[in-house]
Write an enzyme that holds these catalytic residues in place. Sequence first.
Site, PDB file in Angstrom:
ATOM      1  N   GLU A 202       0.953  -1.431  -0.543  1.00 61.96           N
ATOM      2  CA  GLU A 202       0.136   0.193  -0.217  1.00 61.96           C
ATOM      3  C   GLU A 202       0.882   0.784   0.025  1.00 61.96           C
ATOM      4  OE1 GLU A 202      -3.936  -1.247   1.989  1.00 61.96           O
ATOM      5  OE2 GLU A 202      -2.923   0.225   3.213  1.00 61.96           O
TER       6      GLU A 202
ATOM      7  N   HIS B 272       5.232 -10.992  12.196  1.00 55.52           N
ATOM      8  CA  HIS B 272       4.102 -11.983  13.371  1.00 55.52           C
ATOM      9  C   HIS B 272       4.545 -12.999  12.579  1.00 55.52           C
ATOM     10  CE1 HIS B 272       2.149  -8.362  10.379  1.00 55.52           C
ATOM     11  NE2 HIS B 272       2.673  -7.863  11.791  1.00 55.52           N
ATOM     12  N   ASN B 273       3.485 -14.068  13.575  1.00 60.53           N
ATOM     13  CA  ASN B 273       3.980 -15.339  13.030  1.00 60.53           C
ATOM     14  C   ASN B 273       5.536 -16.178  13.482  1.00 60.53           C
ATOM     15  OD1 ASN B 273       0.965 -15.357  12.647  1.00 60.53           O
ATOM     16  ND2 ASN B 273       1.378 -16.061  10.214  1.00 60.53           N
TER      17      ASN B 273
ATOM     18  N   HIS C 194      -1.717  -6.854  15.780  1.00 62.57           N
ATOM     19  CA  HIS C 194      -0.930  -6.951  14.271  1.00 62.57           C
ATOM     20  C   HIS C 194      -1.284  -6.727  13.429  1.00 62.57           C
ATOM     21  CE1 HIS C 194      -3.105 -10.092  12.982  1.00 62.57           C
ATOM     22  NE2 HIS C 194      -2.065 -10.229  11.976  1.00 62.57           N
TER      23      HIS C 194
END
Length: 475
Positions: free
Chosen positions: A207, A325-326, A398
Amino acid sequence: MNIQPLQALHSYLWTLPKSKNEARAEILLYGSQPLLASMDDKVLEQIANVAALPGLVGAAMTMPDAHWGYGFPIGGVAAFDAEKGGIISAGGVGFDISCGIRCLRSNLKLADAAPLLQRLADRLFATIPAGVGEEGSIHLNPQQLDQVLTGGAQWAVKQGYGNPADLEFIEENGRVGGAVPDNVSEFAKKRQRGEMGTLGSGNHYLEVQVVEKIYDQPIAQTFGLQEGQLVISIHCGSRGLGHQIGTDYLIMLAKAANRLGIRLPDRELACAPIKSPEGQRYLGAMNAAINCALANRQILTHLTRETFNEIFPQAALETLFDVSHNTCKEETHEVDGKPRGLHVHRKGATRAFGPGHPRLPQRYRDSGQPVIIGGSMGTGSYILAGTRGNPAFASCSHGAGRAMSRNQALKQWQGKTLIQDLLQQGILIRTRSMRGAAEETPGAYKDVDIVAEVTEQAGLARRVAFLRPKVCIKG
């Protein structure tokens, strides 16, 4: 979620009291009453299962954006002590290992760039490979891919993708140790050889955004942000390699749990002690996937810069920060007043170190770590800063977090209509899948404004800036 069984510890923190003879750790849920009520009941069931796992330190926690996931809820946080039989779980890391956001600040103002945004959107869409199974122009042989899995973003910079200045502002300086490419299956590697420098599908995006509002002027100045400025967010992860590692190790970890007599409250929580052979094998493969994701976002950063410079020769895009994340990361946290080495699972949650943390870049040492809460397609995103004394092992939300499944979204929205509606709002969408666009409609997610506000009120991070999307590239 039925909140009747919950007990409010304060307005933004809740717990589920234990029933008599219930053998589990404490459960903490961060969020406002309306946010918790909007969550699926499965979130509470899943975090209760996490609280029963061996070697858990402190509480099993959910962030304000939590929703139902595989094994752990998405937005789940749990820390384990390897010296006390603590486990590692593939379901506590997730399939898209090290999915995260690279945020770039630019020297461009929206007012100056607006006349060329349509052209920029078209060029980014042509340059950035996005979509299910989409491959890029980079094709690696087995030896080169192994170098990616050990070198991360540092490997990418050495190959000419970006510059060394980027590395200071990436978690772990762009490379985690402990990666073992031999622990990654040949099939997982095969899936990745043509996918470096690609976005993928689902909720992944690139974006171009404008800084619309500043909440904390001093920290925004430290982060190099001002109203009207263009920034770029790149949201993606380890692609097919990470997904295949998750699939491969669920089977191995389930067998390990059975061999070692670990009772699993849910088979999706397949796990093994961190110090077991199976636990160490998964750690080596997971770290390889983290490096893959860091290299992937570094290559995409380079491609984005090249595209911007085609349209805006004077453009300069600097890495503000890159957060994952993760993951499951070994970190030192204070427990009962003493430092303790822990393996912190963050499934759909972001690390958020507070001011003074020694692992922060010097530029952010006084302000706290930049944290990016990404919105859904067509909604805003937030940049926050980590706070001192974060009670959730330096973790926070997140993203907005799904409020309904993809199938539910498809029954209510059509991609073409959605894209036309967003165009009327001044947001340019470029996608290869109208179905994928419908699945990611803003109405399928929680309100990111509320998630960011509650994240701040809960003491997890503080809002710094609000970003409004202008261009969105999706798979």
